[in-house]
Motif scaffolding. Structure first.
Motif, PDB file in Angstrom:
ATOM      1  N   SER A  96      20.452  -7.725  -0.526  1.00 44.98           N
ATOM      2  CA  SER A  96      20.328  -6.315  -0.676  1.00 44.98           C
ATOM      3  C   SER A  96      18.968  -5.671  -0.563  1.00 44.98           C
ATOM      4  N   ILE A  97      18.809  -4.547   0.272  1.00 43.04           N
ATOM      5  CA  ILE A  97      17.504  -3.927   0.416  1.00 43.04           C
ATOM      6  C   ILE A  97      17.381  -2.704  -0.097  1.00 43.04           C
ATOM      7  N   ASP A  98      16.404  -2.078  -0.257  1.00 50.00           N
ATOM      8  CA  ASP A  98      16.217  -0.646  -0.863  1.00 50.00           C
ATOM      9  C   ASP A  98      16.361   0.578  -0.013  1.00 50.00           C
ATOM     10  N   GLY A  99      16.772  -0.013   1.371  1.00 46.82           N
ATOM     11  CA  GLY A  99      17.231   1.335   2.174  1.00 46.82           C
ATOM     12  C   GLY A  99      18.615   1.182   2.761  1.00 46.82           C
ATOM     13  N   GLY A 100      19.006   1.238   4.186  1.00 51.44           N
ATOM     14  CA  GLY A 100      20.035   1.098   4.569  1.00 51.44           C
ATOM     15  C   GLY A 100      20.554   2.001   5.922  1.00 51.44           C
ATOM     16  N   MET A 101      21.829   2.470   5.720  1.00 52.74           N
ATOM     17  CA  MET A 101      22.270   3.191   6.750  1.00 52.74           C
ATOM     18  C   MET A 101      21.570   4.683   6.784  1.00 52.74           C
ATOM     19  N   THR A 102      21.017   4.869   5.567  1.00 51.10           N
ATOM     20  CA  THR A 102      20.361   6.155   5.692  1.00 51.10           C
ATOM     21  C   THR A 102      19.187   6.312   6.389  1.00 51.10           C
ATOM     22  N   ASP A 103      18.444   5.059   6.586  1.00 54.21           N
ATOM     23  CA  ASP A 103      17.196   4.944   7.327  1.00 54.21           C
ATOM     24  C   ASP A 103      17.539   4.389   8.724  1.00 54.21           C
ATOM     25  N   ASN A 104      18.515   3.619   8.808  1.00 56.18           N
ATOM     26  CA  ASN A 104      19.106   2.863   9.910  1.00 56.18           C
ATOM     27  C   ASN A 104      20.409   2.976   9.963  1.00 56.18           C
ATOM     28  N   PRO A 105      21.172   4.029  10.717  1.00 52.21           N
ATOM     29  CA  PRO A 105      22.698   4.059  10.627  1.00 52.21           C
ATOM     30  C   PRO A 105      23.256   3.062  11.983  1.00 52.21           C
ATOM     31  N   ARG A 106      22.325   2.484  12.616  1.00 51.42           N
ATOM     32  CA  ARG A 106      22.806   1.966  14.039  1.00 51.42           C
ATOM     33  C   ARG A 106      23.744   0.888  14.022  1.00 51.42           C
ATOM     34  N   TYR A 107      23.685  -0.179  13.126  1.00 49.88           N
ATOM     35  CA  TYR A 107      24.543  -1.026  12.790  1.00 49.88           C
ATOM     36  C   TYR A 107      26.111  -0.530  12.370  1.00 49.88           C
ATOM     37  N   ALA A 108      25.927   0.204  11.313  1.00 50.14           N
ATOM     38  CA  ALA A 108      27.039   0.913  10.979  1.00 50.14           C
ATOM     39  C   ALA A 108      27.886   1.729  12.184  1.00 50.14           C
ATOM     40  N   LEU A 109      26.779   2.435  13.022  1.00 50.65           N
ATOM     41  CA  LEU A 109      27.585   3.402  14.149  1.00 50.65           C
ATOM     42  C   LEU A 109      28.047   2.621  15.368  1.00 50.65           C
ATOM     43  N   TYR A 110      27.286   1.595  15.593  1.00 51.30           N
ATOM     44  CA  TYR A 110      27.643   0.679  16.928  1.00 51.30           C
ATOM     45  C   TYR A 110      27.445  -0.695  16.889  1.00 51.30           C
ATOM     46  N   GLN A 111      27.408  -1.436  15.703  1.00 50.08           N
ATOM     47  CA  GLN A 111      27.105  -2.637  15.656  1.00 50.08           C
ATOM     48  C   GLN A 111      25.795  -3.069  16.333  1.00 50.08           C
TER      49      GLN A 111
ATOM     50  N   THR B 182      10.873  -1.643  10.339  1.00 51.52           N
ATOM     51  CA  THR B 182      11.013  -1.038   9.170  1.00 51.52           C
ATOM     52  C   THR B 182      10.911  -2.284   8.259  1.00 51.52           C
ATOM     53  N   LEU B 183      10.217  -1.830   7.132  1.00 55.36           N
ATOM     54  CA  LEU B 183       9.974  -2.845   5.830  1.00 55.36           C
ATOM     55  C   LEU B 183      10.695  -2.247   4.775  1.00 55.36           C
ATOM     56  N   TYR B 184      11.445  -3.243   4.012  1.00 49.62           N
ATOM     57  CA  TYR B 184      12.157  -3.092   2.745  1.00 49.62           C
ATOM     58  C   TYR B 184      11.778  -3.986   1.857  1.00 49.62           C
ATOM     59  N   THR B 185      12.425  -3.728   0.493  1.00 51.55           N
ATOM     60  CA  THR B 185      11.916  -4.632  -0.568  1.00 51.55           C
ATOM     61  C   THR B 185      13.404  -5.440  -0.776  1.00 51.55           C
ATOM     62  N   VAL B 186      13.546  -6.510  -0.968  1.00 51.65           N
ATOM     63  CA  VAL B 186      14.621  -7.243  -1.432  1.00 51.65           C
ATOM     64  C   VAL B 186      15.240  -7.029  -2.943  1.00 51.65           C
ATOM     65  N   GLY B 187      16.119  -6.694  -3.198  1.00 49.82           N
ATOM     66  CA  GLY B 187      16.760  -6.328  -4.496  1.00 49.82           C
ATOM     67  C   GLY B 187      17.229  -7.610  -5.225  1.00 49.82           C
ATOM     68  N   SER B 188      18.097  -8.227  -4.226  1.00 50.59           N
ATOM     69  CA  SER B 188      18.745  -9.317  -4.888  1.00 50.59           C
ATOM     70  C   SER B 188      19.414 -10.060  -3.781  1.00 50.59           C
TER      71      SER B 188
ATOM     72  N   LYS C 118       0.649  -1.138  -0.165  1.00 52.11           N
ATOM     73  CA  LYS C 118       0.045   0.039  -0.006  1.00 52.11           C
ATOM     74  C   LYS C 118       0.827   1.366  -0.011  1.00 52.11           C
ATOM     75  N   TYR C 119       1.883   1.355   0.946  1.00 53.57           N
ATOM     76  CA  TYR C 119       2.760   2.516   0.964  1.00 53.57           C
ATOM     77  C   TYR C 119       4.040   2.427   0.458  1.00 53.57           C
ATOM     78  N   GLY C 120       4.494   1.297  -0.032  1.00 56.80           N
ATOM     79  CA  GLY C 120       5.912   1.286  -0.782  1.00 56.80           C
ATOM     80  C   GLY C 120       6.885   1.136   0.121  1.00 56.80           C
ATOM     81  N   THR C 121       8.205   0.760  -0.199  1.00 58.19           N
ATOM     82  CA  THR C 121       9.219   0.735   0.797  1.00 58.19           C
ATOM     83  C   THR C 121      10.315   1.665   0.441  1.00 58.19           C
ATOM     84  N   PRO C 122      11.347   1.745   1.242  1.00 58.33           N
ATOM     85  CA  PRO C 122      11.431   1.598   2.653  1.00 58.33           C
ATOM     86  C   PRO C 122      10.241   2.254   3.552  1.00 58.33           C
ATOM     87  N   LEU C 123       9.805   1.537   4.533  1.00 61.92           N
ATOM     88  CA  LEU C 123       8.612   2.028   5.259  1.00 61.92           C
ATOM     89  C   LEU C 123       8.899   1.831   6.861  1.00 61.92           C
TER      90      LEU C 123
END
Ligand SMILES: *Cc1c(COP(=O)(O)O)cnc(C)c1O
Length: 435
Positions: free
Chosen positions: A320-335, A302-308, A27-32
């Motif tokens: 691979s998902i259609d979002g990442g550190m731009t909507d959730n930087p917490r793994y990149a920041l502190y695992q 958070t919902l994403y669509t798988v690309g590959s 209904k709303y698209g991803t990332p959501l």
């Protein structure tokens, strides 16, 4: 699954707050981003009830805005009767625009600008949590300019190591936040504040860190802060009215995390406070808290669509998902650990191990590494659970990715609360110079 608002439907799909996440993604698209309004309310109620039970009606259970901040959230918080802390002019503006009462706000931040201080005082913010001497001077001058007396607390560092990730430890002596007790500088600043015009020092604040599951770091911090309050009384004759012990109660992101016992944490702090005050023969200050993730984290997904699905033979799998550190930087920041589920195959076994990769041009743009997950392929919906805190709040435009939409769910009704950004939004403030 982890929390009672995450379930699997008869169709094998992942449900959140009673809604089919696959349908919401369609209904709303991803990332959501999804927010469970009922869960926010439930968390607020447990928290408020616990605070009132142990610390009485005078205490103000605060919500830490930095964990999640959007206009509609303040409507919910206002209805539930929390106070809030804000750490910037932007958070203050958002809360005010939603009609949140300024007198129930605490203004935080280790380097508030002069403009923000003025904005806060003009708006009638209840309390400033002052970090340092320069800020104290500015608050005093600005309050005098507006002919008011501003209530303040001093942010102190009690010198506590709460055994959590070093990036979220904030109460150690060498922290960038606040003024250290151990070095004698907190006492100096206190005496200075007591002499300042147009400020009324109501008490002290500390925040020792985040994602803490045990009660001892909190009661240790309380003891150190109370000893400081006793020392201040001995040296100046002034007894603090208020002690704000910050936030930091842990949340279950993965199965290995324990269920936190908020009642036990507050009860042991209460015991510590009562024992101390009885021994010293003074009345307990009003005890405050400001929980962030405890309120917001499990109210989000958070919902994403798988690309590959990329399998590097003999090495590693990547989803691979259609979002990442731009909507959730917490793994990149502190695992930060997260639980991931393929939403349209939620009833299948997690039989593969894969790394969930975002779409940014950074090798570190990962959501999780080597996690168990259902087999998946292009077009599947991937859900990352318990993302209500520090996800939308930390989102960025890196690689010019528009920020996702956010949908709020209440009683199985879904409503858009943050529109998906467009390419035009990205250029909103940009000016092309005519050649
Ligand atoms: C981050 C922070 C909080 C909230 O922390 P949580 O771990 O989300 O509860 C509260 N107070 C201050 C001063 C903070 O910096």
């Amino acid at each position: 699954m982890l929390h009672d608002n995450i379930t699997i439907g008869n169709n094998g799909h992942l449900y959140f707050a009673g809604m089919d996440t696959v349908e919401l993604a369609k209904k709303y698209g991803t990332p959501l981003y999804l927010v469970d309004e009922n869960k926010i309310r439930e968390n607020c109620r447990i928290y408020i009830e616990c605070v009132k039970k142990y610390f009485g009606e005078k205490s103000i259970p605060l919500f830490a805005s930095k964990s999640l901040c959007y206009l509609d959230l303040y409507r919910i918080l206002k209805e539930e009767g929390t106070g809030v802390d804000v750490v910037s002019g932007g958070e203050l503006y958002t809360a005010l625009k939603a009609g949140f009462p300024a007198e129930r706000m605490f203004f935080h931040g280790n380097n508030k600008t002069d403009e923000e201080i003025e904005y806060g005082i003009k708006s009638g913010v209840g309390y400033f949590v002052v970090d340092n001497k320069e800020e104290l001077d500015t608050v005093s001058e600005t309050a005098s300019k507006y002919g008011v007396t501003q209530k303040i607390l001093l942010r102190l560092s009690p010198g506590i190591d709460p055994h959590t990730h070093k990036a979220v430890v904030t109460g150690s002596v060498d922290s960038k936040f606040g003024t250290a007790i151990e070095t004698g500088q907190a006492m100096e600043l206190t005496k200075y504040a007591l002499k300042k015009p147009n400020v009324y020092l109501v008490g002290f604040h500390c925040h020792i860190g985040s994602q803490i599951f045990e009660h001892t770091p909190f009661s240790d911090a309380a003891k150190i802060m109370l000893q400081f309050i006793a020392d201040v009384r001995a040296e100046t004759g002034v007894l603090a009215d208020m002690l704000n012990l910050g936030g930091g109660i842990g949340v279950r992101y993965v199965e290995e995390h324990p269920e936190v016992d908020i009642d036990l944490i507050f009860r042991s702090i209460k015991n510590e406070v009562d024992n101390f005050c009885r021994k010293k023969g003074f009345e307990s200050p009003t005890i405050l808290f400001e929980m962030g993730r405890y309120i917001s984290a499990n109210a989000g997904m958070t919902l994403y669509t798988v690309g590959s699905f990329k399998s590097i033979t003999g090495y590693k799998n990547y989803v691979s998902i259609d979002g990442g550190m731009t909507d959730n930087p917490r793994y990149a920041l502190y695992q930060s650990p997260y639980t991931v589920v393929v939403a349209n195959r939620a009833n299948e076994e997690k039989s593969v191990v894969a790394t969930i990769a975002g779409r940014c041009c950074e090798s570190g743009d990962l959501i999780q590494e080597d996690v168990a997950i259902q087999p998946c392929k292009k077009g599947d919906i991937l859900a990352v659970l318990v993302t209500g805190a520090y996800n939308y709040a930390m989102a960025s435009h890196y690689n010019r990715l528009p920020k996702p939409a956010m949908v709020s769910i209440r009683d199985k009704a879904d409503r858009l609360v943050v529109r998906r950004e467009t390419y035009e939004d990205l250029l909103r403030n940009e000016i092309l110079i005519e050649s």
